[in-house]
Design an enzyme around this catalytic site. Structure first.
Site, PDB file in Angstrom:
ATOM      1  CG  LEU A 124      -2.219   1.297   1.685  1.00 46.33           C
ATOM      2  CD1 LEU A 124      -3.010   1.621  -0.082  1.00 46.33           C
ATOM      3  CD2 LEU A 124      -2.449   1.249   3.004  1.00 46.33           C
ATOM      4  N   GLY A 130       3.506   8.005   3.319  1.00 44.01           N
ATOM      5  CA  GLY A 130       3.013   6.363   4.527  1.00 44.01           C
ATOM      6  C   GLY A 130       1.480   7.087   4.750  1.00 44.01           C
ATOM      7  CB  THR A 157       6.904  -6.253   5.586  1.00 45.58           C
ATOM      8  OG1 THR A 157       6.477  -5.364   7.083  1.00 45.58           O
ATOM      9  CG2 THR A 157       7.405  -7.194   6.933  1.00 45.58           C
ATOM     10  CB  VAL A 240      -7.534  -7.374  11.241  1.00 47.20           C
ATOM     11  CG1 VAL A 240      -7.113  -9.158  11.870  1.00 47.20           C
ATOM     12  CG2 VAL A 240      -9.124  -8.235  11.094  1.00 47.20           C
ATOM     13  CD  GLN A 335      17.153   5.457  33.122  1.00 46.92           C
ATOM     14  OE1 GLN A 335      17.515   5.720  31.506  1.00 46.92           O
ATOM     15  NE2 GLN A 335      17.578   6.233  33.849  1.00 46.92           N
ATOM     16  N   GLY A 338      20.451   0.110  33.437  1.00 43.22           N
ATOM     17  CA  GLY A 338      21.410   1.063  33.741  1.00 43.22           C
ATOM     18  C   GLY A 338      22.416   1.135  32.283  1.00 43.22           C
ATOM     19  N   GLY A 339      23.606   0.995  32.393  1.00 50.75           N
ATOM     20  CA  GLY A 339      24.742   0.828  31.344  1.00 50.75           C
ATOM     21  C   GLY A 339      24.906  -0.703  30.517  1.00 50.75           C
ATOM     22  CD  GLU A 362      -0.252  -3.566   9.910  1.00 45.83           C
ATOM     23  OE1 GLU A 362      -1.081  -3.877  10.525  1.00 45.83           O
ATOM     24  OE2 GLU A 362       0.156  -4.584  10.362  1.00 45.83           O
TER      25      GLU A 362
HETATM   26  N1  CAA Z   1     -13.344   0.221   7.129  1.00 48.03           N
HETATM   27  C1  CAA Z   1     -14.040   0.638   5.734  1.00 48.03           C
HETATM   28  N2  CAA Z   1     -14.092   1.386   5.183  1.00 48.03           N
HETATM   29  C2  CAA Z   1     -12.866   3.012   5.620  1.00 48.03           C
HETATM   30  C3  CAA Z   1     -12.190   2.689   6.737  1.00 48.03           C
HETATM   31  C4  CAA Z   1     -12.552   1.625   7.551  1.00 48.03           C
HETATM   32  N3  CAA Z   1     -11.471   1.329   8.495  1.00 48.03           N
HETATM   33  N4  CAA Z   1     -11.535   3.880   7.174  1.00 48.03           N
HETATM   34  C5  CAA Z   1     -12.215   4.509   6.135  1.00 48.03           C
HETATM   35  N5  CAA Z   1     -12.878   3.872   5.194  1.00 48.03           N
HETATM   36  C6  CAA Z   1     -13.454   5.080   4.086  1.00 48.03           C
HETATM   37  C7  CAA Z   1     -15.055   6.081   4.323  1.00 48.03           C
HETATM   38  O1  CAA Z   1     -15.467   5.582   5.179  1.00 48.03           O
HETATM   39  C8  CAA Z   1     -14.957   6.689   3.787  1.00 48.03           C
HETATM   40  O2  CAA Z   1     -15.417   6.097   2.551  1.00 48.03           O
HETATM   41  P1  CAA Z   1     -16.394   7.099   1.832  1.00 48.03           P
HETATM   42  O3  CAA Z   1     -16.080   8.671   0.249  1.00 48.03           O
HETATM   43  O4  CAA Z   1     -17.357   6.073   1.029  1.00 48.03           O
HETATM   44  O5  CAA Z   1     -16.877   8.517   2.623  1.00 48.03           O
HETATM   45  C9  CAA Z   1     -13.058   6.650   2.624  1.00 48.03           C
HETATM   46  O6  CAA Z   1     -12.786   5.170   3.225  1.00 48.03           O
HETATM   47  C10 CAA Z   1     -11.920   7.316   2.911  1.00 48.03           C
HETATM   48  O7  CAA Z   1     -11.463   7.676   4.197  1.00 48.03           O
HETATM   49  P2  CAA Z   1     -10.801   8.453   4.872  1.00 48.03           P
HETATM   50  O8  CAA Z   1     -12.313  10.094   3.966  1.00 48.03           O
HETATM   51  O9  CAA Z   1     -11.209   8.890   6.119  1.00 48.03           O
HETATM   52  O10 CAA Z   1      -9.596   8.543   4.426  1.00 48.03           O
HETATM   53  P3  CAA Z   1      -8.052   9.954   4.677  1.00 48.03           P
HETATM   54  O11 CAA Z   1      -7.870   9.886   3.319  1.00 48.03           O
HETATM   55  O12 CAA Z   1      -8.963  10.929   5.440  1.00 48.03           O
HETATM   56  O13 CAA Z   1      -7.853   8.639   5.987  1.00 48.03           O
HETATM   57  C11 CAA Z   1      -7.329   7.954   7.105  1.00 48.03           C
HETATM   58  C12 CAA Z   1      -7.748   8.032   6.647  1.00 48.03           C
HETATM   59  C13 CAA Z   1      -7.514   6.649   8.525  1.00 48.03           C
HETATM   60  C14 CAA Z   1      -6.057   8.471   7.514  1.00 48.03           C
HETATM   61  C15 CAA Z   1      -6.219   6.776   6.488  1.00 48.03           C
HETATM   62  O14 CAA Z   1      -5.331   6.990   5.152  1.00 48.03           O
HETATM   63  C16 CAA Z   1      -4.730   5.768   7.073  1.00 48.03           C
HETATM   64  O15 CAA Z   1      -4.739   4.681   8.068  1.00 48.03           O
HETATM   65  N6  CAA Z   1      -3.399   6.673   6.679  1.00 48.03           N
HETATM   66  C17 CAA Z   1      -2.199   5.186   7.606  1.00 48.03           C
HETATM   67  C18 CAA Z   1      -1.796   4.305   6.337  1.00 48.03           C
HETATM   68  C19 CAA Z   1      -1.631   3.016   6.253  1.00 48.03           C
HETATM   69  O16 CAA Z   1      -1.681   2.747   8.075  1.00 48.03           O
HETATM   70  N7  CAA Z   1      -0.276   2.291   6.802  1.00 48.03           N
HETATM   71  C20 CAA Z   1       0.165   1.285   6.997  1.00 48.03           C
HETATM   72  C21 CAA Z   1       0.812   0.469   5.923  1.00 48.03           C
HETATM   73  S1  CAA Z   1       1.035  -0.901   6.042  1.00 48.03           S
HETATM   74  C22 CAA Z   1       1.759  -1.514   6.838  1.00 48.03           C
HETATM   75  O17 CAA Z   1       2.701  -0.914   7.586  1.00 48.03           O
HETATM   76  C23 CAA Z   1       2.738  -2.342   6.897  1.00 48.03           C
HETATM   77  C24 CAA Z   1       4.121  -2.743   6.723  1.00 48.03           C
HETATM   78  O18 CAA Z   1       4.218  -3.764   5.721  1.00 48.03           O
HETATM   79  C25 CAA Z   1       5.317  -2.166   6.949  1.00 48.03           C
END
Ligand code: CAA
Length: 379
Positions: A124, A130, A157, A240, A335, A338-339, A362
């Site tokens: 993603l 990010g 990952t 999840v 902490q 310590g060292g 995540e």
């Molecule tokens: N379940 C279902 N639908 C959802 C939802 C959920 N949990 N969250 C949002 N939606 C829907 C909303 O209802 C909305 O629907 P409509 O357009 O129909 O109204 C749509 O999705 C858009 O939602 P938002 O307007 O809330 O979206 P946003 O752009 O404001 O962002 C956010 C929301 C929660 C901040 C999101 O961008 C987010 O989670 N950001 C963090 C990203 C993240 O966690 N990345 C991790 C990547 S994976 C990883 O880290 C693993 C690795 O391997 C390193």
């Protein structure tokens, strides 16, 4: 929480496995070589750890989220990186297919994934997006029965040894998240490559890199879910995934507490054991209290998911709190050491490094605060 016997047995199975297989010698070797032993991964698969929540008809255990968090917690207590291998197929990788896959896709990918024969990361994140996960620049352009994918995913990952990857790409030029669609991309397709393995400060032994897509032709049968439903499906998976991270954090935080208690009973300063100094005893009491609260939030979120409640809210709360206190406990436990906590050889040094990512991946703690506050206030 008092667990029914079934979950006590699941906890014992995971704890016995971790203590037997993930010895300190093996974990030191993982840190040195940056490679996690394949035979242990195979044993994890045989123990059923990769498909805890995957229905039996797709080769999984058909169990629930409470069983999942208890298992992840126990593995993480011994090895954070080990718990990452358990988490991935149960959360973002497997969930993407469970949430949106066709029956044929579920049959084709889940069974080998659960058996440890294939690895499917979650693609993603992009270099420019990010926290703002909807700002997807990877494109998918229709060409007959195929889509041509171009773009770059980052911090993926397990990408360096993945067989497939879930790739979120944008179809069309619509605004925002419109057109975002998930594809199952075979990593051997022409035009797919991986970037340099990242030098991470923690979770060493589970490689992370970019996935680069240059004119990759993906057949339309490999679209996962509906065209345009990719962003919402990704959010459902993260609901999840965040529960899994919360369980990892609870397990690592438990290990930090264990190490603090052990060291406080061994080490003497000013003629008495550390725990006999009230400043240390109270610090450890504070740690135990916060850990208990974090675990209850993790179990509550798992039960919420198992009973059809609002998982978005419960997972975000559990991830936010458990990952924050995990960092706090790691810092406090170090902490107390310590060292000695600052040098390699003491377990707390690794725990401190491993804990750092939980408030980041995540969804950072600040993203969890956004999710929680939006649930409270609406948008
Ligand atoms: N379940 C279902 N639908 C959802 C939802 C959920 N949990 N969250 C949002 N939606 C829907 C909303 O209802 C909305 O629907 P409509 O357009 O129909 O109204 C749509 O999705 C858009 O939602 P938002 O307007 O809330 O979206 P946003 O752009 O404001 O962002 C956010 C929301 C929660 C901040 C999101 O961008 C987010 O989670 N950001 C963090 C990203 C993240 O966690 N990345 C991790 C990547 S994976 C990883 O880290 C693993 C690795 O391997 C390193």
């Amino acid at each position: 929480m008092i667990f029914p016997e079934k979950y006590q047995l699941i906890r014992k199975l995971a704890r016995d496995f971790a203590e037997k297989e993930l010895t300190s010698e093996i974990l030191d070797e993982v840190e040195d070589t940056k490679v996690f032993p394949k035979d242990i991964l195979k044993k994890m698969a045989q123990a059923g750890f990769f498909g805890i929540k995957v229905p039996r008809k797709y080769g999984g255990q058909g169990s629930d989220h409470l069983a999942y968090v208890v298992t992840v917690e126990e593995i993480a207590r011994v090895s954070a990186v080990g718990s990452l291998y358990v988490n991935s197929p149960n959360s973002l990788g497997g969930m993407s297919i469970l949430v949106a896959g066709t029956e044929e896709q579920k049959m084709r990918y889940l069974k080998p994934m659960v058996e440890g024969d294939i690895v499917i990361p979650f693609g993603l994140t992009e270099p420019g997006g990010g926290s703002d996960a909807g700002d997807i620049r990877t494109t998918a352009v229709k060409d007959g029965d195929y889509y041509i994918l171009n773009g770059r995913k980052t911090f993926i990952t397990m990408a360096p040894f993945a067989d497939y990857s879930i790739i979120y790409a944008k179809i069309g030029k619509g605004p925002g998240k419109e057109g975002v669609t998930a594809f199952i991309v075979d990593m051997t397709l022409p035009g797919v490559s991986v970037g340099k393995e990242e030098e991470k400060m923690g979770l060493i032994g589970c490689a992370t890199s970019d996935v680069i897509l240059e004119d990759v032709r993906v057949h339309k049968d490999n679209i996962l879910g509906e065209i345009g439903s990719g962003f919402k499906d990704a959010m459902r998976c993260l609901d999840v995934g965040r529960l899994g991270v919360a369980a990892q954090a609870a397990g690592v935080a438990q290990a930090c507490l264990d190490e603090a208690v052990k060291y406080a009973k061994e080490r003497k300063q000013f003629g008495k054991f550390l725990y006999e100094h009230q400043s240390i005893a109270f610090m450890i009491a504070d740690m135990a209290t916060k850990l208990k609260a974090a675990k209850e939030l993790v179990y509550d979120a798992a039960l919420t998911k198992d009973h059809g409640g609002n998982t978005t809210m419960a997972s975000a709360i559990a991830k936010y709190y458990a990952s924050e206190i995990c960092n706090e406990l790691a810092a406090k436990s170090l902490q107390i050491h310590g060292g000695y906590g600052f040098v390699r050889g003491f377990k707390i040094e690794r725990l401190y490094r491993d804990s750092r990512v939980f408030t980041i991946y995540e969804g950072t703690s600040q993203i969890q605060q956004i999710v929680i506050s939006r649930q409270l206030f609406g948008k």
